[in-house]
Design a protein around this motif. Structure first.
Motif, mmCIF file in Angstrom:
data_model
loop_
_atom_site.group_PDB
_atom_site.id
_atom_site.type_symbol
_atom_site.label_atom_id
_atom_site.label_comp_id
_atom_site.label_asym_id
_atom_site.label_seq_id
_atom_site.Cartn_x
_atom_site.Cartn_y
_atom_site.Cartn_z
ATOM 1 N N GLY A 1 -13.654 -52.991 -11.579
ATOM 2 C CA GLY A 1 -13.542 -54.366 -11.116
ATOM 3 C C GLY A 1 -13.070 -55.364 -12.150
ATOM 4 N N GLU A 2 -12.819 -54.906 -13.371
ATOM 5 C CA GLU A 2 -12.404 -55.821 -14.442
ATOM 6 C C GLU A 2 -10.883 -56.005 -14.445
ATOM 7 O OE1 GLU A 2 -13.430 -56.632 -19.136
ATOM 8 O OE2 GLU A 2 -13.395 -54.554 -18.435
ATOM 9 N N VAL A 3 -10.449 -57.226 -14.707
ATOM 10 C CA VAL A 3 -9.026 -57.548 -14.760
ATOM 11 C C VAL A 3 -8.671 -57.958 -16.189
ATOM 12 C CG1 VAL A 3 -7.184 -59.040 -13.898
ATOM 13 C CG2 VAL A 3 -9.022 -58.320 -12.358
ATOM 14 N N VAL A 4 -7.749 -57.220 -16.795
ATOM 15 C CA VAL A 4 -7.310 -57.512 -18.158
ATOM 16 C C VAL A 4 -5.806 -57.746 -18.154
ATOM 17 C CG1 VAL A 4 -7.070 -56.616 -20.509
ATOM 18 C CG2 VAL A 4 -9.183 -56.215 -19.240
ATOM 19 N N ALA A 5 -5.394 -58.860 -18.743
ATOM 20 C CA ALA A 5 -3.974 -59.180 -18.873
ATOM 21 C C ALA A 5 -3.496 -58.748 -20.256
ATOM 22 C CB ALA A 5 -3.751 -60.678 -18.696
ATOM 23 N N LEU A 6 -2.366 -58.069 -20.286
ATOM 24 C CA LEU A 6 -1.762 -57.594 -21.523
ATOM 25 C C LEU A 6 -0.509 -58.414 -21.790
ATOM 26 C CD1 LEU A 6 -1.957 -55.380 -23.714
ATOM 27 C CD2 LEU A 6 -0.693 -53.871 -22.191
ATOM 28 N N THR A 7 -0.527 -59.172 -22.871
ATOM 29 C CA THR A 7 0.601 -60.033 -23.203
ATOM 30 C C THR A 7 1.192 -59.633 -24.549
ATOM 31 O OG1 THR A 7 -0.824 -61.694 -24.277
ATOM 32 C CG2 THR A 7 -0.395 -61.976 -21.921
ATOM 33 N N GLY A 8 2.341 -60.200 -24.858
ATOM 34 C CA GLY A 8 3.020 -59.904 -26.116
ATOM 35 C C GLY A 8 4.522 -60.058 -25.945
ATOM 36 N N GLU A 9 5.203 -60.261 -27.062
ATOM 37 C CA GLU A 9 6.647 -60.448 -26.992
ATOM 38 C C GLU A 9 7.338 -59.160 -26.566
ATOM 39 O OE1 GLU A 9 5.672 -59.332 -31.313
ATOM 40 O OE2 GLU A 9 4.810 -60.606 -29.765
ATOM 41 N N SER A 10 8.589 -59.270 -26.150
ATOM 42 C CA SER A 10 9.356 -58.085 -25.775
ATOM 43 C C SER A 10 9.418 -57.120 -26.958
ATOM 44 C CB SER A 10 10.774 -58.484 -25.362
ATOM 45 O OG SER A 10 10.754 -59.259 -24.189
ATOM 46 N N GLY A 11 9.215 -55.834 -26.661
ATOM 47 C CA GLY A 11 9.260 -54.836 -27.715
ATOM 48 C C GLY A 11 7.949 -54.645 -28.453
ATOM 49 N N SER A 12 6.882 -55.308 -27.994
ATOM 50 C CA SER A 12 5.592 -55.196 -28.694
ATOM 51 C C SER A 12 4.830 -53.932 -28.318
ATOM 52 C CB SER A 12 4.727 -56.431 -28.413
ATOM 53 O OG SER A 12 4.450 -56.551 -27.031
ATOM 54 N N GLY A 13 5.297 -53.207 -27.295
ATOM 55 C CA GLY A 13 4.657 -51.948 -26.916
ATOM 56 C C GLY A 13 3.849 -52.006 -25.639
ATOM 57 N N LYS A 14 3.928 -53.126 -24.917
ATOM 58 C CA LYS A 14 3.119 -53.280 -23.698
ATOM 59 C C LYS A 14 3.448 -52.211 -22.652
ATOM 60 C CE LYS A 14 4.577 -57.428 -22.681
ATOM 61 N NZ LYS A 14 5.669 -57.467 -23.690
ATOM 62 N N SER A 15 4.718 -52.086 -22.317
ATOM 63 C CA SER A 15 5.115 -51.126 -21.286
ATOM 64 C C SER A 15 4.880 -49.694 -21.755
ATOM 65 C CB SER A 15 6.584 -51.323 -20.902
ATOM 66 O OG SER A 15 6.764 -52.553 -20.235
ATOM 67 N N THR A 16 5.100 -49.439 -23.040
ATOM 68 C CA THR A 16 4.839 -48.100 -23.573
ATOM 69 C C THR A 16 3.375 -47.737 -23.413
ATOM 70 O OG1 THR A 16 6.627 -48.282 -25.195
ATOM 71 C CG2 THR A 16 4.921 -46.657 -25.649
ATOM 72 N N LEU A 17 2.490 -48.678 -23.710
ATOM 73 C CA LEU A 17 1.047 -48.429 -23.547
ATOM 74 C C LEU A 17 0.718 -48.148 -22.083
ATOM 75 C CD1 LEU A 17 -1.834 -48.327 -24.606
ATOM 76 C CD2 LEU A 17 -1.934 -50.830 -24.423
ATOM 77 N N LEU A 18 1.284 -48.925 -21.185
ATOM 78 C CA LEU A 18 1.036 -48.710 -19.762
ATOM 79 C C LEU A 18 1.525 -47.332 -19.323
ATOM 80 C CD1 LEU A 18 -0.250 -51.255 -18.512
ATOM 81 C CD2 LEU A 18 1.722 -51.429 -17.018
ATOM 82 N N HIS A 19 2.702 -46.942 -19.806
ATOM 83 C CA HIS A 19 3.257 -45.637 -19.442
ATOM 84 C C HIS A 19 2.389 -44.494 -19.981
ATOM 85 C CE1 HIS A 19 7.579 -47.322 -18.757
ATOM 86 N NE2 HIS A 19 6.746 -47.620 -17.794
ATOM 87 N N MET A 20 1.806 -44.677 -21.157
ATOM 88 C CA MET A 20 0.919 -43.646 -21.710
ATOM 89 C C MET A 20 -0.369 -43.562 -20.899
ATOM 90 S SD MET A 20 1.406 -43.596 -25.835
ATOM 91 C CE MET A 20 0.783 -45.237 -26.108
ATOM 92 N N ILE A 21 -0.915 -44.700 -20.508
ATOM 93 C CA ILE A 21 -2.124 -44.708 -19.680
ATOM 94 C C ILE A 21 -1.855 -44.029 -18.340
ATOM 95 C CG2 ILE A 21 -3.736 -46.205 -18.440
ATOM 96 C CD1 ILE A 21 -3.399 -48.221 -20.787
ATOM 97 N N ALA A 22 -0.646 -44.199 -17.829
ATOM 98 C CA ALA A 22 -0.270 -43.575 -16.549
ATOM 99 C C ALA A 22 0.053 -42.088 -16.705
ATOM 100 C CB ALA A 22 0.932 -44.297 -15.950
ATOM 101 N N GLY A 23 0.063 -41.595 -17.936
ATOM 102 C CA GLY A 23 0.394 -40.197 -18.163
ATOM 103 C C GLY A 23 1.869 -39.905 -18.084
ATOM 104 N N LEU A 24 2.697 -40.947 -18.186
ATOM 105 C CA LEU A 24 4.153 -40.785 -18.109
ATOM 106 C C LEU A 24 4.779 -40.621 -19.490
ATOM 107 C CD1 LEU A 24 4.806 -43.610 -15.481
ATOM 108 C CD2 LEU A 24 4.867 -41.135 -15.067
ATOM 109 N N GLU A 25 3.994 -40.886 -20.522
ATOM 110 C CA GLU A 25 4.477 -40.804 -21.902
ATOM 111 C C GLU A 25 3.344 -40.231 -22.752
ATOM 112 O OE1 GLU A 25 7.217 -40.885 -24.623
ATOM 113 O OE2 GLU A 25 7.700 -42.096 -22.857
#
Length: 215
Positions: A31-55
């Motif tokens: 039930g917790e909502v966490v926002a992940l922010t940061g400039e382009s290239g900071s690794g946000k999408s990479t982290l999400l892809h790793m959590i999803a098991g895609l990377e």
């Protein structure tokens, strides 16, 4: 201490000589909502892809609802993704040959669950569009279908990568509202990548990535 849906511990990731993430740790409760922010290239999408098991992770561990992604076979990772994770991308990624109703229930069918397309559509304001195809919808409507597809199988964790990035502010706000209410209705953890500090402020917590680390 409550059971954590997501536990990321000391994760490192590089592509060649380029370090993307260094020692990143993060946890989300149901039930917790966490926002992940940061400039382009900071690794946000990479982290999400790793959590999803895609990377794959270089070092560290990611545990989702008790299952450790480290060393997991692709088939097991895919099964975990189908059964426990809902993903919403900036690009809607709907299947053009399927109607709205079929797109809404697609993820649930893959995980062997049943989903009520009419009920989902009603909650998303799509009741009048069930028999339409994605090309007949506006961008905001397509993203609502994408959210419906992601939550149809009642995931433990919802990952949203810039889900409002292609939408105007008003439509983006509505999509964000739907994501928040869907996560809270299902007591799912929601990790949302966004460039909008205004939207990020509405999350329970905000984590800011800079140069591969949380600031």
């Amino acid at each position: 201490m409550s059971h954590m849906v997501l536990s990321v511990t000391s994760v490192n990731k590089s592509f060649g000589d380029v370090v993307i993430l260094r020692g990143v740790s993060l946890s989300l409760a149901p039930g917790e909502v966490v926002a992940l922010t940061g400039e382009s290239g900071s690794g946000k999408s990479t982290l999400l892809h790793m959590i999803a098991g895609l990377e794959p992770v270089d070092e560290g561990e990611i545990i989702i609802d008790g299952s450790n992604l480290a060393g997991m076979r692709d088939s097991a990772s895919a099964a975990l993704r189908r059964e426990k994770i809902g993903i919403v991308f900036q690009q809607f990624n709907l299947i053009p040959s399927l109607t709205v109703a079929q797109n809404l229930t697609f993820q649930a069918r893959l995980s062997g669950k049943t989903a009520d397309a009419a009920a989902l559509a009603a909650s998303l304001g799509l009741t009048d569009h069930l028999d339409k195809y994605p090309e007949q919808l506006s961008g905001g409507q397509q993203q609502r279908v994408a959210i419906g597809r992601a939550i149809a199988a009642s995931p433990k964790l919802i990952l949203a990568d810039e889900p409002t990035g292609n939408l105007d502010e008003q439509t983006g706000d509505h999509v964000f509202d739907l994501l928040l209410s869907a996560a809270r209705d299902q007591n799912a953890a929601l990790l949302i990548v966004t460039h909008s500090t205004r939207l990020a402020a509405r999350a329970d917590r905000r984590k800011h990535l800079s140069r591969g680390q949380f600031q």
